[in-house]
Design an enzyme around this catalytic site. Structure first.
Site, mmCIF file in Angstrom:
data_model
loop_
_atom_site.group_PDB
_atom_site.id
_atom_site.type_symbol
_atom_site.label_atom_id
_atom_site.label_comp_id
_atom_site.label_asym_id
_atom_site.label_seq_id
_atom_site.Cartn_x
_atom_site.Cartn_y
_atom_site.Cartn_z
ATOM 1 N N SER A 1 0.844 -1.205 0.000
ATOM 2 C CA SER A 1 0.000 0.000 0.000
ATOM 3 C C SER A 1 0.874 1.247 0.000
ATOM 4 O O SER A 1 2.052 1.189 0.386
ATOM 5 C CB SER A 1 -0.855 -0.003 1.274
ATOM 6 O OG SER A 1 -1.487 1.246 1.462
ATOM 7 N N TYR B 1 -2.174 -0.740 10.793
ATOM 8 C CA TYR B 1 -2.264 -1.208 9.397
ATOM 9 C C TYR B 1 -1.038 -0.768 8.591
ATOM 10 O O TYR B 1 -0.457 -1.566 7.834
ATOM 11 C CB TYR B 1 -3.540 -0.660 8.773
ATOM 12 C CG TYR B 1 -3.690 -0.919 7.291
ATOM 13 C CD1 TYR B 1 -4.188 -2.137 6.825
ATOM 14 C CD2 TYR B 1 -3.357 0.053 6.348
ATOM 15 C CE1 TYR B 1 -4.339 -2.370 5.457
ATOM 16 C CE2 TYR B 1 -3.507 -0.176 4.983
ATOM 17 C CZ TYR B 1 -3.990 -1.387 4.549
ATOM 18 O OH TYR B 1 -4.138 -1.613 3.194
HETATM 19 P P1 NAD Z 1 -11.581 -6.083 0.171
HETATM 20 O O1 NAD Z 1 -12.347 -5.902 1.409
HETATM 21 O O2 NAD Z 1 -12.324 -6.247 -1.081
HETATM 22 O O3 NAD Z 1 -10.591 -7.300 0.282
HETATM 23 C C1 NAD Z 1 -9.997 -7.707 1.481
HETATM 24 C C2 NAD Z 1 -10.271 -9.175 1.630
HETATM 25 O O4 NAD Z 1 -9.494 -9.689 2.703
HETATM 26 C C3 NAD Z 1 -11.718 -9.499 1.978
HETATM 27 O O5 NAD Z 1 -12.491 -9.685 0.824
HETATM 28 C C4 NAD Z 1 -11.580 -10.776 2.772
HETATM 29 O O6 NAD Z 1 -11.911 -11.890 1.968
HETATM 30 C C5 NAD Z 1 -10.108 -10.870 3.101
HETATM 31 N N1 NAD Z 1 -9.892 -11.112 4.535
HETATM 32 C C6 NAD Z 1 -9.820 -10.208 5.533
HETATM 33 N N2 NAD Z 1 -9.618 -10.833 6.706
HETATM 34 C C7 NAD Z 1 -9.566 -12.155 6.430
HETATM 35 C C8 NAD Z 1 -9.374 -13.320 7.197
HETATM 36 N N3 NAD Z 1 -9.182 -13.235 8.522
HETATM 37 N N4 NAD Z 1 -9.394 -14.531 6.587
HETATM 38 C C9 NAD Z 1 -9.599 -14.622 5.246
HETATM 39 N N5 NAD Z 1 -9.755 -13.554 4.454
HETATM 40 C C10 NAD Z 1 -9.748 -12.329 5.049
HETATM 41 O O7 NAD Z 1 -10.605 -4.827 0.094
HETATM 42 P P2 NAD Z 1 -9.343 -4.494 -0.828
HETATM 43 O O8 NAD Z 1 -9.132 -3.056 -0.635
HETATM 44 O O9 NAD Z 1 -9.498 -5.042 -2.172
HETATM 45 O O10 NAD Z 1 -8.154 -5.238 -0.085
HETATM 46 C C11 NAD Z 1 -7.247 -6.086 -0.736
HETATM 47 C C12 NAD Z 1 -5.835 -5.714 -0.332
HETATM 48 O O11 NAD Z 1 -5.545 -4.416 -0.827
HETATM 49 C C13 NAD Z 1 -5.588 -5.658 1.174
HETATM 50 O O12 NAD Z 1 -4.357 -6.283 1.459
HETATM 51 C C14 NAD Z 1 -5.492 -4.183 1.452
HETATM 52 O O13 NAD Z 1 -4.683 -3.925 2.562
HETATM 53 C C15 NAD Z 1 -4.862 -3.702 0.163
HETATM 54 N N6 NAD Z 1 -4.989 -2.278 -0.115
HETATM 55 C C16 NAD Z 1 -6.211 -1.709 -0.290
HETATM 56 C C17 NAD Z 1 -6.293 -0.360 -0.558
HETATM 57 C C18 NAD Z 1 -7.606 0.316 -0.762
HETATM 58 O O14 NAD Z 1 -7.658 1.543 -0.788
HETATM 59 N N7 NAD Z 1 -8.695 -0.389 -0.927
HETATM 60 C C19 NAD Z 1 -5.131 0.416 -0.650
HETATM 61 C C20 NAD Z 1 -3.910 -0.195 -0.478
HETATM 62 C C21 NAD Z 1 -3.845 -1.532 -0.210
#
Ligand code: NAD
Ligand code: MG
Length: 355
Positions: A247, A260
């Site tokens: 991120s 985080y």
């Molecule tokens: P999202 O909510 O769609 O995806 C996160 C997923 O993590 C969930 O769908 C869930 O299935 C899974 N998860 C969480 N806890 C879990 C557990 N205990 N066991 C199994 N699965 C679990 O959101 P996203 O933003 O697509 O997140 C995906 C990645 O992107 C993450 O690592 C997040 O940190 C990273 N990220 C997101 C952003 C943003 O702005 N959305 C920015 C930078 C990084």
């Protein structure tokens, strides 16, 4: 002299023949090119048209050009709290994961991928793109996310690839081992591992973070990729790859994401460490560092609802990214023609965040 003349006339004759042949080939190529363009347009047009309902291109856009500032919805967004882990299908607007737009070209033909958090958000966009590029795909998610996961399974199958759905909590080491065992058994191997699942909750003060909450963030974002990667490694042959979702928080941590942000710095570090360790074995390890992306993670506690309303506004593009806008990066890092890219973290942050 005679000899020279003969040669010269031979050359002239040959040149004329060559020219005629080239002319024919060029005309044929033009015809094929025109046909290909027509076919490509026919294949792409519905997707592009479907997308145009979300897109208001600004002045000056020519054919094939899309203004990134207006391509997708801009803030303000409405407040929309959901309990963790949230569903993409309940968001307003519903995120774009490339369902209508991603067109594959066989870049991952025959590959076998596991994407954690593949039900929604960034992982879902990667899973859809991988399938359309020719890979069989397993996804992991929490049982509460079954409805989002079902949609992804259907999309992978529609792309003509095998889909495997493995719900379960990756905070449990035994489950992480099972996840890999089931993936390998059902896909017949594994050569793309995407450690993408993540947990993020906003806390204005470090005093508001309980030990349990801190532990949950560490277990999901740091321990789980450690356990999953350890279990996967014996199955990864040379040419395989691992991709971690980091991120912008790794480089430019926000005041409300104390725990985080640390885990994302850890992700960037493990990518670079493992790349050095596994390079000699022919396994590439890379990361993707998104900026603000419109996903359930943000609306179910990842941001305050006040921040959700203006999400992405402070980036140079003035809006959050959509998961679909990151899919091609996950494809590129997994594809065999990126064979010299390892230990890299590719950003997609609308203009902010990188070191
Ligand atoms: P999202 O909510 O769609 O995806 C996160 C997923 O993590 C969930 O769908 C869930 O299935 C899974 N998860 C969480 N806890 C879990 C557990 N205990 N066991 C199994 N699965 C679990 O959101 P996203 O933003 O697509 O997140 C995906 C990645 O992107 C993450 O690592 C997040 O940190 C990273 N990220 C997101 C952003 C943003 O702005 N959305 C920015 C930078 C990084
Ligand atoms: Mg989800």
């Amino acid at each position: 002299m005679e000899c020279c003349l003969l040669l010269s006339s031979d050359i002239t004759t040959n040149n004329t023949k060559l020219y005629r042949r080239m002319e024919k080939q060029i005309t044929r190529r033009n015809a094929i090119g025109k046909l290909a363009t027509t076919l490509a347009f026919a294949a792409v047009a519905p997707a592009a048209m479907a997308q145009s309902s979300k897109t208001t291109p600004k002045n000056g856009s020519g054919p094939g050009l899309t203004d990134p500032t207006t391509k997708y919805p801009r803030p303000p967004f409405k407040k929309q709290p959901q309990p963790f882990p949230g569903l993409g299908s309940k968001m307003t607007p519903v995120p774009d994961h490339g369902e209508e737009s991603y067109v594959g070209s066989g870049r991952l033909m025959g590959r076998k991928a596991l994407v954690t958090g593949g039900d929604s958000g960034i992982g879902r966009a990667a899973a859809i793109a991988y399938a359309r590029e020719g890979a069989d795909v397993a996804i992991n998610y929490l049982p509460e996310e079954e409805s989002d996961a079902r949609e992804v399974v259907a999309l992978i199958q529609k792309a003509g690839r095998k889909a495997v759905a493995i719900p379960g909590d990756i905070r449990n080491e035994a489950f992480c081992a099972q996840l890999i065992a089931q993936t390998v058994q059902q896909l017949g191997g594994l050569d793309i591992l995407v450690n993408n699942a993540g947990y993020q909750q906003s806390h204005d003060s470090i005093l508001d973070i309980s030990t349990e909450e801190f532990d949950r963030t560490m277990k999901t974002n740091i321990y789980a990729p450690f356990w999953i990667t350890k279990a996967a490694l014996p199955h990864l042959k040379p040419g395989s790859c691992i991709i971690g979702t980091s991120s912008v928080q790794a480089y430019d941590p926000s005041e409300n994401l104390y725990d985080y942000a640390q885990t994302k710095a850890a992700t960037t570090s493990y990518v670079k460490s493992l790349a050095k360790q596994l390079g000699p074995k022919g396994i590439r390890v890379n990361g993707v560092a998104p900026g603000p992306v419109w996903t359930p993670l943000q609306v179910c506690g990842g941001q305050t609802q006040d921040n959700v309303q203006v999400f992405g506004k402070d980036t140079p593009l003035g809006r959050p990214g959509q998961p679909a806008e990151l899919a091609s990066i996950f494809v590129q890092l997994a594809a065999s023609d990126a064979s010299y890219a390892t230990g890299q973290v590719y950003g997609a942050a609308g203009g902010g965040g990188q070191p």
